[in-house]
Scaffold this motif. Structure first.
Motif, PDB file in Angstrom:
ATOM      1  N   GLU A   1     -11.003   4.223  16.483  1.00 46.51           N
ATOM      2  CA  GLU A   1      -9.728   3.512  16.601  1.00 46.51           C
ATOM      3  C   GLU A   1      -8.557   4.398  16.162  1.00 46.51           C
ATOM      4  OE1 GLU A   1     -10.263  -0.052  14.314  1.00 46.51           O
ATOM      5  OE2 GLU A   1     -11.592  -0.955  15.806  1.00 46.51           O
ATOM      6  N   LYS A   2      -8.765   5.161  15.103  1.00 47.38           N
ATOM      7  CA  LYS A   2      -7.700   6.047  14.599  1.00 47.38           C
ATOM      8  C   LYS A   2      -7.433   7.208  15.546  1.00 47.38           C
ATOM      9  CE  LYS A   2      -7.175   4.014  10.568  1.00 47.38           C
ATOM     10  NZ  LYS A   2      -5.974   3.342  10.174  1.00 47.38           N
ATOM     11  N   VAL A   3      -8.448   7.649  16.253  1.00 50.04           N
ATOM     12  CA  VAL A   3      -8.307   8.803  17.150  1.00 50.04           C
ATOM     13  C   VAL A   3      -7.861   8.365  18.547  1.00 50.04           C
ATOM     14  CG1 VAL A   3      -9.632  10.636  18.284  1.00 50.04           C
ATOM     15  CG2 VAL A   3      -9.950  10.197  15.853  1.00 50.04           C
TER      16      VAL A   3
ATOM     17  N   GLN B   1      -5.430   6.328  19.790  1.00 50.37           N
ATOM     18  CA  GLN B   1      -4.003   6.392  20.141  1.00 50.37           C
ATOM     19  C   GLN B   1      -3.517   7.838  20.267  1.00 50.37           C
ATOM     20  OE1 GLN B   1      -2.196   3.769  21.145  1.00 50.37           O
ATOM     21  NE2 GLN B   1      -0.674   5.301  21.727  1.00 50.37           N
ATOM     22  N   PRO B   2      -3.825   8.704  19.300  1.00 54.71           N
ATOM     23  CA  PRO B   2      -3.423  10.103  19.493  1.00 54.71           C
ATOM     24  C   PRO B   2      -4.054  10.710  20.755  1.00 54.71           C
ATOM     25  CG  PRO B   2      -4.012   9.752  17.206  1.00 54.71           C
ATOM     26  CD  PRO B   2      -4.366   8.495  17.959  1.00 54.71           C
ATOM     27  N   GLN B   3      -5.278  10.305  21.092  1.00 61.23           N
ATOM     28  CA  GLN B   3      -5.924  10.810  22.309  1.00 61.23           C
ATOM     29  C   GLN B   3      -5.152  10.367  23.553  1.00 61.23           C
ATOM     30  OE1 GLN B   3      -8.717  12.881  22.435  1.00 61.23           O
ATOM     31  NE2 GLN B   3      -8.121  13.065  24.576  1.00 61.23           N
ATOM     32  N   LYS B   4      -4.715   9.118  23.562  1.00 67.04           N
ATOM     33  CA  LYS B   4      -3.918   8.614  24.690  1.00 67.04           C
ATOM     34  C   LYS B   4      -2.605   9.389  24.797  1.00 67.04           C
ATOM     35  CE  LYS B   4      -5.634   3.862  24.813  1.00 67.04           C
ATOM     36  NZ  LYS B   4      -5.288   2.446  24.569  1.00 67.04           N
ATOM     37  N   ASN B   5      -1.959   9.614  23.649  1.00 64.58           N
ATOM     38  CA  ASN B   5      -0.702  10.379  23.643  1.00 64.58           C
ATOM     39  C   ASN B   5      -0.947  11.808  24.132  1.00 64.58           C
ATOM     40  OD1 ASN B   5       0.724   8.187  22.702  1.00 64.58           O
ATOM     41  ND2 ASN B   5       0.652   8.835  20.551  1.00 64.58           N
ATOM     42  N   PHE B   6      -2.040  12.397  23.638  1.00 62.37           N
ATOM     43  CA  PHE B   6      -2.392  13.755  24.053  1.00 62.37           C
ATOM     44  C   PHE B   6      -2.578  13.812  25.578  1.00 62.37           C
ATOM     45  CE2 PHE B   6      -5.742  16.681  25.318  1.00 62.37           C
ATOM     46  CZ  PHE B   6      -5.227  17.894  24.879  1.00 62.37           C
ATOM     47  N   ASN B   7      -3.343  12.862  26.118  1.00 64.72           N
ATOM     48  CA  ASN B   7      -3.603  12.826  27.562  1.00 64.72           C
ATOM     49  C   ASN B   7      -2.298  12.663  28.354  1.00 64.72           C
ATOM     50  OD1 ASN B   7      -6.337  13.120  27.110  1.00 64.72           O
ATOM     51  ND2 ASN B   7      -6.781  10.937  27.314  1.00 64.72           N
ATOM     52  N   ARG B   8      -1.423  11.793  27.867  1.00 64.98           N
ATOM     53  CA  ARG B   8      -0.143  11.563  28.548  1.00 64.98           C
ATOM     54  C   ARG B   8       0.695  12.836  28.556  1.00 64.98           C
ATOM     55  NH1 ARG B   8       4.490  10.358  26.502  1.00 64.98           N
ATOM     56  NH2 ARG B   8       3.646   9.777  24.487  1.00 64.98           N
ATOM     57  N   ILE B   9       0.768  13.521  27.411  1.00 68.58           N
ATOM     58  CA  ILE B   9       1.555  14.758  27.305  1.00 68.58           C
ATOM     59  C   ILE B   9       0.925  15.851  28.171  1.00 68.58           C
ATOM     60  CG2 ILE B   9       2.276  16.611  25.741  1.00 68.58           C
ATOM     61  CD1 ILE B   9       2.440  14.407  23.560  1.00 68.58           C
ATOM     62  N   HIS B  10      -0.386  15.955  28.097  1.00 69.38           N
ATOM     63  CA  HIS B  10      -1.085  16.974  28.889  1.00 69.38           C
ATOM     64  C   HIS B  10      -0.834  16.763  30.382  1.00 69.38           C
ATOM     65  CE1 HIS B  10      -4.523  19.147  30.675  1.00 69.38           C
ATOM     66  NE2 HIS B  10      -4.316  19.982  29.658  1.00 69.38           N
TER      67      HIS B  10
END
Length: 155
Positions: free
Chosen positions: A99-101, A103-112
């Motif tokens: 759960e903690k990872v 949201q940052p993973q979603k943000n990372f994917n969006r930025i990538h």
């Protein structure tokens, strides 16, 4: 001087006092009295011999086998409970970390994806570069804070 005699019809002088029954007795009756007392010990000898024979037939293993079996079962049950508890806690930890990872993973994917699109299109503006830089720095900061909190909370 002679004491009064406890056995009726005996005319002999008292020679001793039985400590147990407190009778004054002549030597002959004292001897008979002693023989009667000793004769009462014989049944005790028989009983104690029987108890000794019973003790010889018992072994520690026979008398404790059921208790040992119960202790071993208790030991196994406790280990199963501990293993189950550990498994549940590991699953909870995995879920919390995921759960903690997430949201940052979603943000990372969006930025990538945005960076890939800008590279493929060969159209990046200064505003795109500044926005990406700011977003990446925020993502780094958030990830560092979350990882630090995860380490503190779970250790």
């Amino acid at each position: 001087m002679s004491q009064s005699y406890s056995i009726n019809k005996c005319i002999r002088a008292s020679r001793g006092l039985c400590d147990w029954c407190r009778k004054s007795l002549c030597l002959q009756h004292l001897s008979e009295h002693n023989a009667l007392l000793v004769a009462q010990l014989n049944p005790f000898t028989d009983e104690i011999n029987q108890l000794g024979d019973r003790l010889k037939t018992l072994t520690i293993e026979q008398t404790t086998s059921n208790s040992r079996r119960k202790l071993r079962q208790w030991h196994e049950d406790c280990h199963k409970k501990i293993d189950c508890f550990l498994e549940n806690k590991c699953q909870e930890l995995d879920q919390i970390i995921n759960e903690k990872v997430e949201q940052p993973q979603k943000n990372f994917n969006r930025i990538h994806l945005k960076i890939t699109d800008l590279i493929n299109a060969q159209e990046a503006t200064r505003q795109d570069i500044d926005s990406l830089n700011s977003t990446i720095q925020r993502l780094k900061s958030q990830m560092n804070k979350k990882l630090f909190r995860l380490i503190l909370v779970h250790y």
